[in-house]
Design an enzyme around this catalytic site. Structure first.
Site, PDB file in Angstrom:
ATOM      1  N   SER A 198       0.834  -1.201   0.000  1.00  0.00           N
ATOM      2  CA  SER A 198       0.000   0.000   0.000  1.00  0.00           C
ATOM      3  C   SER A 198       0.866   1.247   0.000  1.00  0.00           C
ATOM      4  CB  SER A 198      -0.874  -0.014   1.258  1.00  0.00           C
ATOM      5  OG  SER A 198      -1.456   1.245   1.481  1.00  0.00           O
ATOM      6  N   TYR A 210      -1.332   0.015  10.027  1.00  0.00           N
ATOM      7  CA  TYR A 210      -1.541  -0.683   8.751  1.00  0.00           C
ATOM      8  C   TYR A 210      -0.341  -0.476   7.822  1.00  0.00           C
ATOM      9  CZ  TYR A 210      -3.687  -1.572   4.144  1.00  0.00           C
ATOM     10  OH  TYR A 210      -3.962  -2.019   2.884  1.00  0.00           O
ATOM     11  N   LYS A 229       2.294  -3.328   6.434  1.00  0.00           N
ATOM     12  CA  LYS A 229       2.571  -3.538   5.006  1.00  0.00           C
ATOM     13  C   LYS A 229       4.063  -3.350   4.724  1.00  0.00           C
ATOM     14  CE  LYS A 229      -1.490  -4.492   3.143  1.00  0.00           C
ATOM     15  NZ  LYS A 229      -1.715  -5.833   2.538  1.00  0.00           N
TER      16      LYS A 229
END
Lengths: 329, 329
Positions: free
Chosen positions: A127, A151, A155
């Site tokens: 991402s 998050y 990633k």
């Protein structure tokens, strides 16, 4: 060729499955089997001649990754993740699903290769959240990862693991940082990024949409169709061209909300644009201020990844793929 | 103030302990207790008035991190790691000690804060091995992490975790990428980087040393004395100045092997230089080719971190700290 999709019930997973079923081949090889996995039951695709197995499983639960790797698929798409907002709200769950799940998968693949050589292609969706403000005007592939969310951290760690496992020859990995998907089909959701899609999708179906930020806000987009194209290309590319830099930012379109609205006007007319209600929301505005606006994706472009070049194209892809060509609901 | 040093039996850990015992204070606060931990028994420091506990423990073993965090130290130095060569040779051990050990520690600190607020300063020693060739001439703080070793991968992941745990307020972390320590005291070892120290330390003690690479090879150095200074500074700095970019490359000296030799000549004369035997080793040459040569450490410098500015200074620090001022063995 046996293909495993983890996260097959999500929007991108479903579209990837449809594309593979339609193509019948991947990289010139016939697709003989599909294994579709998600925490909710993935739908069995219609019209596929090969073997299909659908599995409801949580990759982060003990033993699940081993069971999947034991099937020795040739290509693995790892799309499963909990999203940014949830990973931020539930620290333990975010690390468990997004980090442990990914590491368990990578490790299970490695262990499969101990007795008998096994080194599948692994496509990992990373991402642009691996990057954190302040940004340069365009973020290039050598810009550092300083995620501002758990998050993004998870990633970024996935990317590092993918690179190391690939370097050691345990699998043949590629990590791709998808732009924000627009137009995301389905119902409006409460994700902070939802409005980027809502203000196009809803008016194109004759529904009102709320715009919580200023038209000057700039962001980085690709259509669901482009996202599926990225995944297929990543699965078939010659990874020798990546060297030991196995993660890359994919091409996208840098556009402002104002540009979205003008493209909507060209496709759907003033009638569509008039369905957008501007209701500034300071909280969303502040979140979006921290997001990347533009990328230099020349490395991915030179490797053959292709995205839309205008918002008009992105909207047309939505009208064709989701609305059967029909505008206005 | 209670200070915990994990990795206290290593070279840097011992020197840090000595410095803290000599200083009696850290950041203006009296040091009342030292907890020294390593996989081999750390030595009890002489001449310390406060409480000392030495613990033999493996941070990656279940429950060990929790026991350490339960002591609620105010400042934690996490220096423990297995080195690059071993992490590369033993994949499982490297991930267990360098990744799981670090994550267990961070998580144990977080859990300590659940019942009663706890957010100690955590100083994490990272490494320039988080960077991988090809490099720019000078690696700045915004250059990306593409480690070419499992050790570098594990350190890069530690940096990401440190940043996220700090952002969430679970502790107040700072990650510092130490230059290659030179002159490393002790016996010659077989680490690929050993010769950078060997060719100074051995001749200064009247012993022969082998140089396996060309004098043109350039690398990035700081003395053990500077390394301890970095740790103390990192423990006392106002971390608000770091923003959410909690990891940084520290200042060092970029010097060639030829410059090392000329500095040795100025300090120890031709007699010392003549003890260096040039025996080219293609394997070591190839490894060293992949190493960083120079950094732009202006960010760390502006934050007050200081290293030596010449190889002469680095050699003099060794002569003073290790040889009692006496050259020639």
């Amino acid at each position: 060729m046996h293909i495993l999709i983890i996260g097959a019930a999500g929007m991108v997973g479903r579209k990837l499955t449809d594309r593979l079923v339609k193509d019948k081949t991947l990289g010139g090889q016939e697709i003989s089997a599909l294994t579709l996995v998600d925490v909710v039951a993935p739908a069995k695709p219609a019209g596929f001649a090969g073997a299909v197995e659908t599995i409801t499983a949580d990759l982060s639960a003990p033993g699940e990754a081993e069971k999947l790797a034991a099937k020795r698929p040739d290509t693995i798409f790892h799309l499963a993740a909990i999203v940014s907002g949830e990973a931020e709200a539930d620290f333990d769950k975010g690390y468990r699903i997004n980090l442990d799940g990914t590491r368990f998968l990578f490790e299970a693949i490695r262990q499969q290769g101990v007795q008998q050589r096994y080194a599948p292609r692994v496509v990992f969706t990373s991402s642009i959240a691996v990057f954190g403000a302040p940004f340069p005007d365009k973020i290039d592939d050598e810009f550092f990862s300083t995620p501002l969310t758990s998050y993004g951290t998870q990633k970024a760690i996935g990317e590092l693991l993918l690179n190391d496992y690939s370097r050691k020859g345990f699998f043949d990995g590629i990590g791709i940082r998808l732009p924000t998907i627009c137009v995301r089909p389905g119902k409006p959701n409460k994700a902070a990024s939802g409005f980027f899609s809502n203000i196009l999708r809803e008016p194109l179906s004759g529904q009102e949409a709320v715009l919580p930020v200023s038209p000057e806000v700039r962001h980085w987009f690709a259509s669901p169709r482009a996202a599926v194209g990225f995944l297929v290309h990543a699965a078939t590319i010659d990874t020798a061209r990546l060297g030991w830099r196995r993660n890359l930012s994919l091409p996208g379109l840098s556009a402002t909300v104002g540009e979205e609205i003008e493209a909507l006007r060209r496709v759907g007319g003033d009638k569509a644009v008039n369905l957008i209600r501007h209701e500034p929301d300071a909280t969303i505005g502040k979140i979006v201020d921290g997001w990347a606006r533009d990328f230099d994706a020349s490395r991915a472009e030179s490797l053959g990844f292709k995205a839309e070049r205008s918002m008009d194209e992105i909207i047309r892809a939505h009208v064709e793929d989701e609305l059967g060509g029909k505008i206005g609901g």
